[in-house]
Enzyme design. Structure first.
Site, PDB file in Angstrom:
ATOM      1  N   HIS A  91     -22.125 -41.670 -21.588  1.00 54.18           N
ATOM      2  CA  HIS A  91     -20.768 -42.228 -21.562  1.00 54.18           C
ATOM      3  C   HIS A  91     -19.746 -41.243 -22.118  1.00 54.18           C
ATOM      4  O   HIS A  91     -18.826 -41.632 -22.833  1.00 54.18           O
ATOM      5  CB  HIS A  91     -20.710 -43.576 -22.325  1.00 54.18           C
ATOM      6  CG  HIS A  91     -21.331 -44.694 -21.538  1.00 54.18           C
ATOM      7  ND1 HIS A  91     -20.629 -45.440 -20.624  1.00 54.18           N
ATOM      8  CD2 HIS A  91     -22.599 -45.151 -21.490  1.00 54.18           C
ATOM      9  CE1 HIS A  91     -21.437 -46.333 -20.073  1.00 54.18           C
ATOM     10  NE2 HIS A  91     -22.654 -46.172 -20.569  1.00 54.18           N
ATOM     11  N   GLY A 212     -31.283 -50.030 -10.027  1.00 53.54           N
ATOM     12  CA  GLY A 212     -31.023 -50.682 -11.314  1.00 53.54           C
ATOM     13  C   GLY A 212     -31.854 -50.126 -12.457  1.00 53.54           C
ATOM     14  O   GLY A 212     -32.049 -50.788 -13.470  1.00 53.54           O
ATOM     15  N   GLY A 214     -31.196 -47.102 -13.927  1.00 53.01           N
ATOM     16  CA  GLY A 214     -30.429 -46.129 -14.707  1.00 53.01           C
ATOM     17  C   GLY A 214     -30.757 -44.696 -14.327  1.00 53.01           C
ATOM     18  O   GLY A 214     -30.399 -43.763 -15.028  1.00 53.01           O
ATOM     19  N   SER A 216     -29.840 -43.365 -11.413  1.00 56.22           N
ATOM     20  CA  SER A 216     -28.862 -42.966 -10.396  1.00 56.22           C
ATOM     21  C   SER A 216     -29.338 -43.136  -8.973  1.00 56.22           C
ATOM     22  O   SER A 216     -29.122 -42.259  -8.129  1.00 56.22           O
ATOM     23  CB  SER A 216     -28.456 -41.507 -10.594  1.00 56.22           C
ATOM     24  OG  SER A 216     -27.524 -41.445 -11.574  1.00 56.22           O
ATOM     25  N   SER A 217     -29.936 -44.274  -8.688  1.00 57.29           N
ATOM     26  CA  SER A 217     -30.285 -44.530  -7.292  1.00 57.29           C
ATOM     27  C   SER A 217     -29.006 -44.604  -6.471  1.00 57.29           C
ATOM     28  O   SER A 217     -28.967 -44.175  -5.316  1.00 57.29           O
ATOM     29  CB  SER A 217     -31.083 -45.827  -7.161  1.00 57.29           C
ATOM     30  OG  SER A 217     -30.342 -46.895  -7.687  1.00 57.29           O
ATOM     31  N   ASP A 263     -23.833 -37.863 -12.464  1.00 58.02           N
ATOM     32  CA  ASP A 263     -24.949 -38.205 -11.574  1.00 58.02           C
ATOM     33  C   ASP A 263     -24.886 -37.402 -10.283  1.00 58.02           C
ATOM     34  O   ASP A 263     -25.899 -36.892  -9.796  1.00 58.02           O
ATOM     35  CB  ASP A 263     -24.912 -39.698 -11.201  1.00 58.02           C
ATOM     36  CG  ASP A 263     -24.838 -40.586 -12.423  1.00 58.02           C
ATOM     37  OD1 ASP A 263     -25.053 -40.072 -13.528  1.00 58.02           O
ATOM     38  OD2 ASP A 263     -24.565 -41.782 -12.259  1.00 58.02           O
ATOM     39  N   SER A 306     -30.241 -52.687 -14.542  1.00 58.32           N
ATOM     40  CA  SER A 306     -28.957 -52.160 -14.992  1.00 58.32           C
ATOM     41  C   SER A 306     -28.023 -52.160 -13.789  1.00 58.32           C
ATOM     42  O   SER A 306     -28.009 -51.222 -13.009  1.00 58.32           O
ATOM     43  CB  SER A 306     -29.169 -50.737 -15.505  1.00 58.32           C
ATOM     44  OG  SER A 306     -27.950 -50.081 -15.641  1.00 58.32           O
ATOM     45  N   LYS A 308     -24.884 -51.578 -12.671  1.00 60.09           N
ATOM     46  CA  LYS A 308     -23.626 -50.936 -13.046  1.00 60.09           C
ATOM     47  C   LYS A 308     -22.434 -51.496 -12.273  1.00 60.09           C
ATOM     48  O   LYS A 308     -21.408 -51.822 -12.855  1.00 60.09           O
ATOM     49  CB  LYS A 308     -23.787 -49.430 -12.753  1.00 60.09           C
ATOM     50  CG  LYS A 308     -22.801 -48.556 -13.418  1.00 60.09           C
ATOM     51  CD  LYS A 308     -23.201 -47.093 -13.257  1.00 60.09           C
ATOM     52  CE  LYS A 308     -23.200 -46.645 -11.816  1.00 60.09           C
ATOM     53  NZ  LYS A 308     -23.603 -45.243 -11.634  1.00 60.09           N
TER      54      LYS A 308
HETATM   55  C1  GLA Z   1     -23.443 -43.750 -15.095  1.00 60.50           C
HETATM   56  C2  GLA Z   1     -22.292 -42.971 -14.494  1.00 60.50           C
HETATM   57  C3  GLA Z   1     -22.221 -41.570 -15.096  1.00 60.50           C
HETATM   58  C4  GLA Z   1     -22.204 -41.635 -16.620  1.00 60.50           C
HETATM   59  C5  GLA Z   1     -23.337 -42.534 -17.123  1.00 60.50           C
HETATM   60  C6  GLA Z   1     -23.276 -42.766 -18.596  1.00 60.50           C
HETATM   61  O1  GLA Z   1     -24.661 -43.198 -14.716  1.00 60.50           O
HETATM   62  O2  GLA Z   1     -22.430 -42.896 -13.108  1.00 60.50           O
HETATM   63  O3  GLA Z   1     -21.079 -40.893 -14.599  1.00 60.50           O
HETATM   64  O4  GLA Z   1     -20.968 -42.048 -17.095  1.00 60.50           O
HETATM   65  O5  GLA Z   1     -23.343 -43.793 -16.485  1.00 60.50           O
HETATM   66  O6  GLA Z   1     -23.442 -41.576 -19.287  1.00 60.50           O
END
Ligand code: GLA
Length: 567
Positions: A91, A212, A214, A216-217, A263, A306, A308
């Site tokens: 973050h 989900g 975390g 980055s799918s 990501d 997760s 997002k």
């Molecule tokens: C997600 C976002 C990223 C980053 C992370 C947290 O994966 O896509 O850009 O902000 O959360 O570090």
């Protein structure tokens, strides 16, 4: 393969990264990344570059065969985009501080070919997915016009993504958007009969990045889909890794998350065997960072989804706003100049506080020392952002506006008009403290890796692993208590990982579920997994085969590429 040579430091683009989601403007390039997207025409070369040839060969062949079965002909291209693990720096990318992710082996593969039957609408797509729970979808881009009093203005292509109800193909559409709007702009000229229209496409998706988790799918889906639409429309030539990263970032905003760029950069630019230090100021750049020998990173899925995009307004996007408002309030309280309409980031405030030259501090020892020094000052200054209430429950909207030094209307325009968020209290102190301290931990982590790389002695590497573990634990604590992006299951999993012998363990990615990443001694990997299985309640009933996709060691993988079928 046409090209894969990598230089050690890749400058991609200057600021600003945080554009309102509605903006379709292209970020200007200065020293654009010159590296082209790797395009392979030899499978042997492809597999050997990806490593672990046997696993890849089976999956790529299966996908090509399934495509042929589904659509009656061979695919023209397969695009690959990997997921990523973030080793440290959570973050903080949207505050423009450097992060340390690495691409992982799990990836998204999309096979595609132009449609052969005549379909009246340009750019029509049949999208199939090898996983049976994802139903086949068909869609076509529509031209969305905007109407003013006396004119119909052609605005842009519309693929009807419903942000409140996202489906798997929403991410395919998100990738398609960028290709349509960049390469098939809806100007009056392009509207005419002779203007080339996007080609109708059949595509088939398969993936090993769990949704989900975390990992980055979503970025992997968007990168791979951007690549297939580029490839099938003959637009790959001249598209650099920088352009693709930029497009994927813009495209992902279509599904409603204002993510920071980590990501997409990791999925596109990573190189095998190293982590990637991605920094975002004054321009985005990326450089491989070697990891100490014997470093084994193990991913463990908490089995809490997760999501997002689904919770963006109360979680991810809210963190983006709190962090930006924190930057403004910090600048105001420290007397750092910020233009009234400027959506300044914490990285910029730190730079101004430390008298950073316009070109930015470089990555020399001196440059890093200046950044550290200014970060320390900013961290001390952040104490002034406390709400002053005994329970530190944060600031109300009115209090937050007052701390910014702006009028309510200006504050709303700069910080709230372009993003959807919801909160009763805004945690400027906690978020700011998290970002600044996490940025320092990334610099520490990077320095430990660099020090270890320069010295082959076993003892140095052992000490380095312990130091890295301690930094990961401190990051977890900050994610839990200051950024508040963890959840009880992740906290538990990280604790159990330490008890099972990890040097350190932390949440990776956006959080609120998904995976932990643990740094584990090489000779302890099996015992670590066995102990985690026995102690984390959600793993108790999981069989020997299934657990391999839930807890597994990962090694840094290479970034996105395309295979072109030539016969
Ligand atoms: C997600 C976002 C990223 C980053 C992370 C947290 O994966 O896509 O850009 O902000 O959360 O570090």
């Amino acid at each position: 393969m046409r090209s894969t040579r990598l230089c050690t430091r890749i400058n991609i683009w200057p600021l600003p990264l945080l554009l309102p989601p509605s903006s379709s403007s292209h970020l200007p390039f200065s020293m654009a990344a010159q590296e082209p997207i790797p395009i392979y025409t030899s499978l042997d070369k492809l597999y050997s570059d990806l490593g672990n040839a046997a696993t890849h060969a089976v999956r790529w062949n299966n996908l090509a065969e399934a495509f042929e079965k589904q659509f009656g002909r061979k695919p023209a291209y397969i695009a690959r985009a990997p997921g990523r693990v973030n080793l440290i720096g959570e973050h903080i990318d949207y505050a423009l501080f450097g992060v340390l992710p690495a691409a992982i082996e799990p990836d998204i593969l999309i096979a595609c070919a132009p449609q052969t039957t005549a379909i009246p609408s340009p750019g029509h797509v049949h999208a199939h997915n090898l996983q049976p729970q994802y139903k086949a979808r068909s869609f076509a881009p529509m031209r969305r016009d905007s109407v003013s009093e006396d004119h119909v203005h052609l605005k842009e292509w519309d693929l009807a993504i419903n942000r409140r109800e996202l489906h798997w193909e929403s991410y395919v559409k998100a990738g398609y958007y960028g290709v349509l709007n960049r390469f098939f702009p809806l100007t009056e000229v392009a509207r005419s009969e002779i203007a080339p229209a996007p080609i109708p496409v059949d595509l088939l998706v398969t993936g090993t990045v769990p949704a989900g988790s975390g990992l980055s799918s979503s970025a992997a889906m968007v990168v791979a889909s951007t690549l297939v639409f580029l490839a099938v429309n003959g637009k790959l030539d001249g598209v650099t890794k920088g352009t693709l990263t930029e497009m994927a970032m813009e495209n992902e905003k279509r599904v409603g998350v204002n993510s920071g760029g980590m990501d997409q950069a990791a999925s596109v630019i990573s190189t095998p065997a190293s982590a990637l230090y991605v920094s975002f100021f004054p321009k985005l750049s990326a450089s491989p960072i070697p990891l100490p020998s014997h470093a084994v990173f193990i991913l463990a899925n908490s089995l809490v989804m997760s999501e997002k995009a689904v919770h963006a307004r109360t979680r991810y996007n809210l963190r983006v706003v709190e962090t930006l408002a924190g930057a403004r309030a910090l600048a105001h309280s420290l007397g750092v100049h910020v233009g009234p309409k400027e959506r300044v980031t914490l990285r910029e405030v730190v730079g101004r506080l430390g008298g950073e030259p316009e070109a930015g501090w470089d990555e020399s020892e001196e440059g890093i020392a200046s950044l550290r020094d200014a970060l320390g000052k900013a961290l001390a200054g952040a104490e002034a952002l406390k709400s002053g209430r005994p329970d530190e429950e944060g600031l109300t909207m009115d209090e937050m506006v007052a701390r910014s030094g702006l009028g309510a209307a200006d504050f709303h325009e700069v910080y709230l008009s372009w993003i959807d968020v919801e909160a009763t209290y805004f945690q400027l102190h906690k978020r700011t403290k998290h970002v600044l301290s996490e940025a320092l931990r990334v610099l520490d982590f990077r320095a430990v890796c660099q020090r270890a790389a320069a010295d082959a002695a076993e003892l140095v590497h052992e000490t380095a692993l312990k130091e890295l573990g301690a930094l990961m634990d401190a990051s977890m604590e900050s994610c839990s208590t200051l950024c508040e992006c963890s959840c009880p299951e992740l906290d538990l999993l990280a604790r159990l990982a330490r008890e099972a012998g990890a040097y350190g363990s932390r949440v990776t990615g956006a959080g609120w579920g998904g995976c932990t990443v643990s740094l584990v001694p090489e000779d302890r990997v099996e015992g670590f997994i066995t102990q985690l299985r026995a102690t984390y309640p959600a793993y108790k009933d999981i069989g020997d085969e299934d657990i391999k996709e839930i807890v597994f060691a990962t090694k840094p993988s290479s970034g996105a590429c395309v295979y072109e079928f030539t016969e």
